[in-house]
Enzyme design. Structure first.
Site, PDB file in Angstrom:
ATOM      1  N   GLU A 129      -5.480  -8.331  -1.129  1.00 50.59           N
ATOM      2  CA  GLU A 129      -6.180  -8.147   0.151  1.00 50.59           C
ATOM      3  C   GLU A 129      -7.642  -7.852  -0.133  1.00 50.59           C
ATOM      4  OE1 GLU A 129      -4.715  -5.442   3.164  1.00 50.59           O
ATOM      5  OE2 GLU A 129      -2.638  -5.854   2.578  1.00 50.59           O
ATOM      6  N   GLU A 175       0.839  -1.214   0.000  1.00 54.18           N
ATOM      7  CA  GLU A 175       0.000   0.000   0.000  1.00 54.18           C
ATOM      8  C   GLU A 175       0.866   1.254   0.000  1.00 54.18           C
ATOM      9  OE1 GLU A 175      -4.103  -1.645   1.925  1.00 54.18           O
ATOM     10  OE2 GLU A 175      -2.859  -0.460   3.252  1.00 54.18           O
TER      11      GLU A 175
HETATM   12  C1  BG6 Z   1      -4.426  -2.966   4.811  1.00 52.13           C
HETATM   13  C2  BG6 Z   1      -3.081  -3.431   5.286  1.00 52.13           C
HETATM   14  O1  BG6 Z   1      -4.433  -1.609   5.030  1.00 52.13           O
HETATM   15  O2  BG6 Z   1      -5.582  -3.418   5.439  1.00 52.13           O
HETATM   16  C3  BG6 Z   1      -3.102  -4.541   6.307  1.00 52.13           C
HETATM   17  O3  BG6 Z   1      -2.230  -3.741   4.225  1.00 52.13           O
HETATM   18  C4  BG6 Z   1      -4.303  -4.378   7.210  1.00 52.13           C
HETATM   19  O4  BG6 Z   1      -1.885  -4.524   6.992  1.00 52.13           O
HETATM   20  C5  BG6 Z   1      -5.548  -4.496   6.360  1.00 52.13           C
HETATM   21  O5  BG6 Z   1      -4.343  -5.247   8.280  1.00 52.13           O
HETATM   22  C6  BG6 Z   1      -6.857  -4.479   7.136  1.00 52.13           C
HETATM   23  O6  BG6 Z   1      -6.894  -3.382   7.964  1.00 52.13           O
HETATM   24  P1  BG6 Z   1      -7.188  -3.499   9.512  1.00 52.13           P
HETATM   25  O7  BG6 Z   1      -6.978  -2.149  10.019  1.00 52.13           O
HETATM   26  O8  BG6 Z   1      -8.579  -3.960   9.636  1.00 52.13           O
HETATM   27  O9  BG6 Z   1      -6.212  -4.485  10.041  1.00 52.13           O
END
Ligand code: BG6
Length: 475
Positions: free
Chosen positions: A373, A180
């Site tokens: 993701e 990111e």
């Molecule tokens: C992304 C990141 O921003 O979202 C991860 O690459 C992160 O590291 C994921 O865990 C989900 O976000 P969160 O805040 O729910 O853990």
């Protein structure tokens, strides 16, 4: 029939600091994420507004133990193997390999740790997908050179890349240079180890640091292709298209500007040059990026092979200051879209938004995409055996997979794979909580760090196994 291509890379995604624990074991040095506490100080530290260079006793630091993958990786990878994963996305903790970042020689114990993980993956036919840095800079580099403010970081990063590409050249094919990368603008300490002093020109520092990361990413791409021409190098964007609140041209314009803030990074990494809109924007902000001879050629000649991204939600914007009801999103808050439901953390749920985002990115870059993701952070209530009936998670993933398949089959988007976030429960990056869970595998641990760390399969475990087995036909 609507099918995903043979060899589609189904799997799951994680990051070292949210998973490994053992934060000072095996010769590992302290890293930025190790000093980001849970609780009320988390955001000020992650933003670079509150200086926390060492850990203290008044705070709880979730990365220190995380889910202790360090000592449990064999059991965890066996479970990924059982689900039929074709790929496993993980990141390397930079300070496990170069504890201070500027060491002349790498830490063998750290290198060996990742080598064992890769071997374990390959045993189950799982291709590692490696993020070189995921919110992670050795603290020593923050203290000595101010992290990515300094051009010196490019050299340190290069050394890291050469070391890992050489060492793992026969075990890893897929690499992502920075997780990111656009997060640098929104969470500067977490994303890039930046800390600000009174009187700093924050925007200028952020864009200079961004230039250093873009140069580092291009160098990594160059070195990678020299070491092994079969390597595939990707960039990684926190994606999610920005909708306009109405058809008022001012709203539409604003939404385009918002998207460009993020696309800027990928435009450089994928098209190989600073886009004109970015040059104009920097000019207006009176920011003069310091470049070295050869930078522009380097960027032009070393673009990425594929575009990876995270997608949790679409975003919404309005030019009208009266319209300001906000909701949470992946770090940057957004306007509330009345057409969408939201997760317990306020992240709005928009499967069609994934298809829209995929099409926008594919139209723009014409390179294969990789969804690295996606997922639903939710509170799980396990029974006495650790079993969770997580139909809400299945529902979320099912709808997103459908949208992803439509983008591939109906719209012709090239897609390499899909790795839902937090395939095993891990620490939340934004809040530091454990109770915001994404996994197919439940881990017994709570927000205060209590629990047995025992792993157990949720209902979604067998569901996802069937999805993979049928290459996305059975949802
Ligand atoms: C992304 C990141 O921003 O979202 C991860 O690459 C992160 O590291 C994921 O865990 C989900 O976000 P969160 O805040 O729910 O853990």
């Amino acid at each position: 029939m609507s099918r995903l291509p043979e060899g589609f890379l189904w799997g799951g995604a994680t990051a070292a600091n949210q998973l490994e624990g053992a934060y000072l074991e095996g010769g590992k040095g302290l890293s930025t994420v190790d000093v980001v506490p849970a609780g009320k100080d988390r955001f000020p530290v992650a933003l670079g507004k509150m200086k926390m260079f060492e850990c203290d006793e008044n705070h709880y630091y979730p990365s220190h133990e995380a889910i202790d993958f360090y000592h449990n990786y064999k059991e965890d990878i066996a479970l990924f193997g059982e689900m039929g994963f074709k790929t496993f996305r993980l990141s390397l903790a930079w300070s496990r390999i170069f504890p201070n970042g500027d060491d002349e020689t790498p830490n063998e114990e750290g290198l060996k740790f990742y080598e064992d993980i890769f071997d374990e993956c390959l045993k189950y036919g799982i291709e590692p997908l490696v993020t070189i840095t995921h919110f992670d800079v050795p603290m020593n580099l923050v203290k000595t050179v101010g992290s990515w403010r300094s051009r010196k970081m490019v050299g340190y990063y290069e050394r890291l890349c050469t070391t890992i590409f050489m060492r793992y050249k026969d075990k890893v094919k897929y690499w992502l240079t920075f997780n990111e990368i656009n997060m640098l603008l929104h969470l500067p300490f977490m994303g890039a180890g930046l800390v600000f002093e009174e009187g700093d020109d924050v925007e200028a520092i952020k864009y200079q640091a961004a230039h250093h990361q873009l140069i580092a990413s291009a160098k990594a791409t160059k070195i990678a292709h020299e070491i092994n021409p079969n390597f595939k190098i990707g960039c990684m964007l926190a994606a999610g298209n920005t909708y306009a609140n109405t058809c008022a041209p001012e709203d539409v314009w604003k939404s385009m500007e918002k998207d460009r803030e993020n696309y800027f990074f990928i435009d450089v990494q994928s098209r190989g040059e600073y886009p004109n809109y970015a040059k104009k924007m920097l000019e207006k902000l009176n920011i003069n990026i310091k470049m070295e001879n050869g930078d522009l050629e380097l960027l032009k000649e070393n673009t990425v092979d594929f575009i990876s991204f995270s997608y949790y939600s679409s975003r919404l914007t309005s030019a009208d200051p009266e319209i300001n009801a906000q909701t949470e999103g992946n770090v940057f808050a957004t306007l509330k879209n009345p057409h969408l439901k939201a997760s317990e953390w306020g992240w709005q749920i928009d499967p069609l938004g994934l298809r829209i985002t995929m099409n926008a990115m594919y139209d723009r870059y014409q390179k294969p995409l990789f969804i690295v993701e996606n997922g639903l952070g939710a509170v799980d209530n396990p029974d006495e055996n650790g079993y969770v009936e997580d139909d809400y998670r299945i529902e979320y993933l099912r709808e997103h997979i459908k949208a992803m398949k439509d983008a591939v089959n109906e719209d012709g988007v090239e897609l390499m794979g899909y790795t839902p976030w937090g395939c095993i429960d891990l620490v939340s990056a934004s809040t530091g909580e454990m109770k915001k869970r994404y996994g197919f595998i439940y881990v017994d641990k709570d927000n205060e760090g209590k629990g047995t760390l025992k792993r157990s399969k949720k209902k979604s475990f067998n569901w996802y196994k069937k999805v993979i087995e049928s290459n996305g036909e059975i949802l």
